[in-house]
Design an enzyme around this catalytic site. Structure first.
Site, PDB file in Angstrom:
ATOM      1  N   SER A 319       0.795  -1.226   0.000  1.00  0.00           N
ATOM      2  CA  SER A 319       0.000   0.000   0.000  1.00  0.00           C
ATOM      3  C   SER A 319       0.828   1.277   0.000  1.00  0.00           C
ATOM      4  O   SER A 319       0.278   2.348  -0.266  1.00  0.00           O
ATOM      5  CB  SER A 319      -0.931   0.009   1.208  1.00  0.00           C
ATOM      6  OG  SER A 319      -0.197  -0.097   2.417  1.00  0.00           O
ATOM      7  N   HIS A 347      -5.461  -4.679  -0.816  1.00  0.00           N
ATOM      8  CA  HIS A 347      -5.468  -3.695  -1.899  1.00  0.00           C
ATOM      9  C   HIS A 347      -5.579  -4.327  -3.281  1.00  0.00           C
ATOM     10  O   HIS A 347      -5.748  -3.610  -4.267  1.00  0.00           O
ATOM     11  CB  HIS A 347      -4.198  -2.847  -1.843  1.00  0.00           C
ATOM     12  CG  HIS A 347      -4.192  -1.850  -0.732  1.00  0.00           C
ATOM     13  ND1 HIS A 347      -4.650  -0.560  -0.874  1.00  0.00           N
ATOM     14  CD2 HIS A 347      -3.799  -1.959   0.564  1.00  0.00           C
ATOM     15  CE1 HIS A 347      -4.532   0.087   0.280  1.00  0.00           C
ATOM     16  NE2 HIS A 347      -4.022  -0.736   1.159  1.00  0.00           N
ATOM     17  N   LYS A 379     -12.202  -1.576   0.577  1.00  0.00           N
ATOM     18  CA  LYS A 379     -11.633  -0.828  -0.547  1.00  0.00           C
ATOM     19  C   LYS A 379     -12.448  -1.035  -1.817  1.00  0.00           C
ATOM     20  O   LYS A 379     -13.275  -0.213  -2.167  1.00  0.00           O
ATOM     21  CB  LYS A 379     -10.164  -1.226  -0.709  1.00  0.00           C
ATOM     22  CG  LYS A 379      -9.367  -0.921   0.571  1.00  0.00           C
ATOM     23  CD  LYS A 379      -7.995  -1.492   0.568  1.00  0.00           C
ATOM     24  CE  LYS A 379      -7.253  -1.120   1.851  1.00  0.00           C
ATOM     25  NZ  LYS A 379      -7.832  -1.758   3.065  1.00  0.00           N
TER      26      LYS A 379
END
Length: 562
Positions: A319, A347, A379
């Site tokens: 990230s 992610h 996310k």
């Protein structure tokens, strides 16, 4: 040193490569591993030879070396800030300057200090100067554009006052809204609203008691089907999914091999487990293999007994670096040395792969080769919580022994419905191609944005397919300046500095979204270019040359003078 990988390198039984698997001698390689003038056949040959069949697609990552002058000036900048910090602390001690930091009351002066004074030196004297770049309150959906509450400080960022004004239509380049599901309209919102009226907001119990709804079980079956594994379990918090489940899997007498840039949740989980932890260099397979060999040859310290388990911890997309794990090589090493693999796809799930199924699909690998698949719903799915997926035996074990499963309150029903609806959209089970189009749009936006930033002369870290795009700022004064200047131009960005990054590698981190239109990206790029000239941020010595007739995904580099 700069690390640039073209098509990766398996390289476990070949001569020692350069810069973590990047061969630099052939094809007229330039300094720092940049390669000029590779034709398509040459690239394919390089791909086959250097990967030994592990990779089914090109793997391009770039980490350009920090210019020496910039590194020196960055250290000098931190040195000056530290000297002035000590001077201001001296003035506060003698009441020359008002002391606004947290201290014990007068009647507690003889107690053991509750607030560690020296440890807070950085926050007090460095972070406070640029504190206005963080914790900015927004007052709208964090979509492609957002509204932000204006605030001012009259005491050098110790306190803030809200002016009552709202900054409208700020282009959001910082949220992890990869597929654009953070929205207040559409099928996800309607489905969540329907479930809200049926179930309410909270469950007020754990899964093992009265908090296990049929919606939770439907979600877990859907996640397992989405990932192509036997079973899955959902948790109410992404951070706790790592920090509370790793201690359930390993303990004393076990060995954890962790990437040096793993997320804090993985680090905390490893520490709480009581297992021995050893760190390997970021995405460096030679470093990982050396640790695996040493662990098997030498065993546990002092007793030399074999380790009970060896667990490798990696992330799908890192990230802060924007890099993608070299998963085919990690799996090859895992099989070779009979260890276990824990993959954090926070992610990458939804953001990578043709179907949005993460880094496993991105590389065309078998999900069964990953022992523990972890991910979050915070996310790509526009919700909250996380999951663990894998073999049915693993999930059944965690249902009994995971602290998150036993003690934590269940996921909120509307949140569960948001995840289910968005995941079915990605899978195409809603009867539309909207989900697939969003995955493709994110990939196009990522490639375009990264390529244009490189053409403008910025140093950009990470993989060309990663939606996390770090732009290097380096100097501490430029952290706050970049965030403020971008906000003046109605662009919301995230800036990051020490201790979240190495001290000389401060950066701005952009997160691309499928909700970003080409016009939004061009507007952002125009303003970034202007601020880059203003703050002198164009450090790259390898300018990408724009060619009008170049295919979308190719790059050409031109060596420039220092």
């Amino acid at each position: 040193a700069e690390r640039v990988q073209r098509s990766g390198a398996g390289g476990m039984e070949r001569p020692q490569p350069r810069a973590n698997g990047c061969s630099g001698a052939a094809h007229g390689a330039l300094r720092n591993g940049y390669v000029r003038g590779l034709s398509a056949p040459d690239t394919q040959i390089n791909h086959i030879v250097h990967n030994g069949g592990l990779y089914k697609r090109p793997f391009n990552e770039a980490f350009e070396e920090t210019p020496m002058l910039v590194a020196v000036l960055t250290y000098v900048g931190y040195g000056v800030l530290t000297l002035f910090g000590y001077l201001r602390d001296f003035m506060r001690y003698w009441k020359i300057e008002k002391c606004q930091n947290t201290t014990e009351r007068e009647e507690q002066k003889d107690f053991v200090p509750l607030y560690q004074d020296f440890e807070n030196f950085y926050n007090r004297n460095l972070y406070m100067r640029i504190r206005d770049s963080w914790n900015r309150p927004i007052c709208s959906v964090p979509g492609a554009k957002m509204d932000m509450m204006e605030r001012v400080s009259h005491d050098y960022n110790w306190t803030f006052t809200y002016t009552g004004k709202v900054i409208k239509d700020v282009i959001n380049m910082g949220s992890y809204n990869y597929l654009g599901f953070a929205q207040n309209a559409g099928p996800c919102k309607e489905a969540a609203a329907k479930i809200l009226s049926q179930y309410g907001v909270g469950v007020c119990s754990t899964r093992q008691e009265m908090g296990n709804l049929e919606k939770h079980e439907e979600l877990e079956r859907l996640v397992a089907r989405f990932l192509g594994v036997e079973s899955a379990m959902a948790y109410g918090m992404g951070f706790a999914t790592n920090s509370m489940n790793i201690p359930a899997l390993v303990g004393k007498g076990c060995l954890i091999l962790s990437d040096e840039l793993n997320h804090a949740s993985l680090v905390l989980g490893a520490r709480l487990s009581g297992a021995t932890i050893r760190i390997f260099k970021h995405n460096n397979m030679q470093s990982l293999e050396k640790l695996l060999k040493d662990a098997i040859v030498h065993g546990q310290p002092r007793t030399r007994r074999p380790w009970k388990k060896i667990l490798i911890l990696v992330e799908g997309v890192f990230s802060m670096e924007g890099s993608i794990v070299r998963l085919p090589e990690v799996i090859a090493l895992k099989k070779k040395y009979k260890s276990y693999l824990y993959l954090d796809e926070a992610h990458s799930i939804g953001a990578l792969g043709p179907g949005g199924r993460g880094v496993v699909e991105y590389f065309g690998l078998n999900p069964e080769d990953v022992d523990v698949m972890m991910g979050t719903f915070t996310k790509s799915f526009g919700a909250s919580g996380g999951y663990i997926a894998g073999k049915k035996e693993l999930i059944d074990y965690l249902r009994t022994y995971s602290h998150s499963a036993v003690y934590a309150t269940s996921l909120s029903p509307p949140v569960v419905e948001q995840i289910i609806t968005s995941m079915k959209c990605i899978m195409g089970e809603d009867g539309t191609t909207v989900g697939k189009a969003r995955v493709q749009q994110l990939a196009e936006n990522t490639r375009y944005f990264r390529r244009r930033l490189k053409e403008l002369g910025f140093i950009i870290y990470g993989n060309e397919d990663s939606p996390v795009v770090p732009l290097m700022l380096y100097m501490p004064a430029k952290i706050g300046a970049f965030g403020r200047e971008m906000l003046k131009r109605n662009i919301g960005v995230v800036v990051v500095g020490f201790p979240a990054t190495p001290i000389i590698e401060s950066r701005a981190r952009f997160c691309l979204s499928a909700a970003h239109t080409r016009e939004m990206l061009d507007t952002a790029l125009k303003e970034i270019n202007e601020v880059g000239d203003l703050l002198q941020l164009k450090y790259s010595r390898h300018r990408l040359v724009p060619l009008l007739d170049r295919p979308f995904d190719e790059t050409t580099y031109e060596e420039t003078e220092d």
